[in-house]
Motif scaffolding. Structure first.
Motif, short mmCIF file in Angstrom:
data_model
loop_
_atom_site.label_atom_id
_atom_site.label_comp_id
_atom_site.label_asym_id
_atom_site.label_seq_id
_atom_site.Cartn_x
_atom_site.Cartn_y
_atom_site.Cartn_z
N ASP A 162 0.87 -1.17 0.00
CA ASP A 162 0.00 0.00 0.00
C ASP A 162 0.92 1.23 0.00
O ASP A 162 2.10 1.14 0.33
N ASP B 190 -0.16 5.15 0.89
CA ASP B 190 -0.35 6.13 1.96
C ASP B 190 -0.21 5.50 3.33
O ASP B 190 -0.92 4.54 3.66
N THR C 264 1.96 3.62 4.40
CA THR C 264 2.68 2.33 4.41
C THR C 264 4.02 2.55 3.72
O THR C 264 5.04 2.67 4.39
N ASP D 36 -1.56 -0.70 6.06
CA ASP D 36 -1.84 0.00 7.32
C ASP D 36 -3.33 0.18 7.61
O ASP D 36 -3.69 0.58 8.69
N SER D 37 -4.21 -0.08 6.60
CA SER D 37 -5.61 0.25 6.87
C SER D 37 -6.57 -0.83 6.38
O SER D 37 -6.15 -1.87 5.85
MG MG Z 1 -2.74 3.25 3.55
#
Ligand code: MG
Ligand code: GLC
Length: 425
Positions: free
Chosen positions: A15, A17, A19, A202-203
């Motif tokens: 990923d 943003d 990351t 991260d998400s």
């Molecule tokens: Mg992200």
């Protein structure tokens, strides 16, 4: 993907943003560390895949703002668009898969009836992705109700909540995980299933990446609550997934080391780069090292400036030529001489140099042709030069190992490069 003749040693699917890119680090240090590691140790036999929620428009914008490498494969719009190479050639086969039980018109029509949903910008609305903002406390309820309505209307969709604010509606067969599974299948059919795959995120929209069989996973230190919660509920006993204790790209480097997927020491972290010697000649490493030294010279981060100029003179052939991007030819030694004048000229300024897509080819027993992009980032933006260099070990002292005999640079500009495509020899 055709660049590699055999299975990739490592496929990184990351990923962007929060990351690969740390929006809280104005210096982009962990990203630059990752870049140097990738270009020296992995670029030649591995695959770099970026998998982002961003549309092509916002993805291109991010690349202008941060020192990012060029991936082999770009997955955009939450796994609904897959493209290959520099030219970003779309995968038409993937589009066909996504049309199953999908009707964008019905999705937008039904979603517009929910006052809790606010439409994201026009660029983020894509053929197989409708995107909104919704408050955390409303998200679960809206997702449940909306999916029931869409089922009634004959669609099969997937609704994903990310970053504590974004709600994406996609075809059921889409998403970052499905896109990765599709790529694995395609590579396997060609006999090129990567030896190892590392997924990084991260998400919420990254959770699927960690469900693909045989994939190693790293949730970076700064992972969002929704991803950590997903992990606790679904994958906490899976030893192939770790929660790194380093942020963003530093967490990716940590995972490479943790899972023993290959080297994890970035040239940017070597304590004494100038004197660091490898036991064998590695042209990709020399290219990364040369430009890293140049950056440190201009940023006044060299501890021993005299020693530094001697080193550079030593690795450049006295007969060597440099043709700059304006077409002016100079002697390599003269250029090294003029470096005295630019020592520390970028001190305290936002200035970084990195190399991208370093591809060395051995042309005879003691000569290498190395092609790469050399990029510079200043406060005003980025500049890119396509560079070809000849490195040779002929008539060179064994202690030195090799010398640069020719360096030729050409400005690279997306628009100019496109219009130059039909230019013949
Ligand atoms: Mg992200
Ligand atoms: C990116 C996209 C946005 C999407 C979000 C989460 O920010 O621009 O449209 O909702 O990722 O997937």
């Amino acid at each position: 993907m055709n660049r590699l003749k055999s299975p990739a040693r490592l496929m990184i699917v990351s990923d962007l943003d929060h990351t690969m890119v740390d929006h809280h680090d104005p210096e982009n240090l962990s990203l630059l560390r990752f870049n140097a590691l990738w270009e020296t140790k992995y670029r030649h036999d591995s695959l770099l895949v970026f998998s982002t929620g961003r549309s092509p428009t916002l993805y291109k914008q991010l690349r202008k703002e941060h020192p990012m490498l060029t991936p082999d494969i770009t997955i955009m719009s939450v796994g609904t668009e897959i493209t290959y190479g520099n030219a970003m050639v779309p995968d038409e086969g993937w589009v066909t898969v996504l049309n199953h039980k999908w009707d964008k018109k019905i999705v937008t029509e039904e979603a517009s009836k929910f006052p809790e949903l606010t439409l994201q910008s026009e660029t983020e609305q894509r053929p197989h992705k409708a995107s909104f903002y919704v408050k955390k406390e409303k998200a679960q309820e809206v997702m449940k109700n909306l999916s029931e309505i869409l089922v009634k209307r004959g669609l099969d969709v997937k609704i994903i909540y990310s970053g504590g604010m974004d709600l994406d509606i996609l075809p059921q067969g889409a998403g970052k995980g499905q896109a990765l599974a599709y790529l694995h299948k395609k590579l396997k059919a060609e006999g090129k299933l990567p030896q190892n795959t590392l997924a990084c995120g991260d998400s919420g929209n990254d959770a699927e990446l960690f469900t693909i069989p045989d994939v190693y996973g790293v949730m970076v230190k700064n992972a969002q609550e929704e991803l950590l919660q997903w992990h606790a509920e679904n994958a906490k006993d899976n030893p192939k997934i770790i929660h790194a204790d380093e942020r963003c790209a530093a967490g990716i480097i940590q995972a490479i080391g943790h899972f023993k997927l290959g080297p994890s020491m970035s040239p940017r972290d070597l304590p004494n780069l100038l004197d660091a010697k490898l036991d064998h000649f590695d042209p990709a490493y020399e290219a990364v090292k040369f430009y890293l030294l140049l950056e440190r010279w201009q940023r006044a981060e060299m501890q021993n400036p005299e020693h530094y100029l001697d080193y550079l003179k030593g690795v450049c052939s006295p007969l060597g030529a440099y043709i700059n991007p304006f077409g002016v030819e100079q002697s390599l030694h003269d250029i090294i001489g003029t470096l005295k004048d630019c020592s520390g000229d970028k001190k305290g300024k936002q200035y970084r140099v990195w190399v991208d897509q370093v591809f060395p080819v051995q042309i005879d027993s003691d000569t290498w042709l190395v092609k790469f992009k050399k990029l510079e980032q200043t406060g005003e933006g980025q500049q890119c030069c396509f560079t070809t260099a000849i490195l040779s070990s002929k008539d060179v002292k064994p202690s030195q190992g090799f010398s640069w005999v020719n360096v030729h640079q050409t400005w690279m500009d997306d628009e100019l490069t496109t219009s130059g495509k039909n230019w013949y020899l």
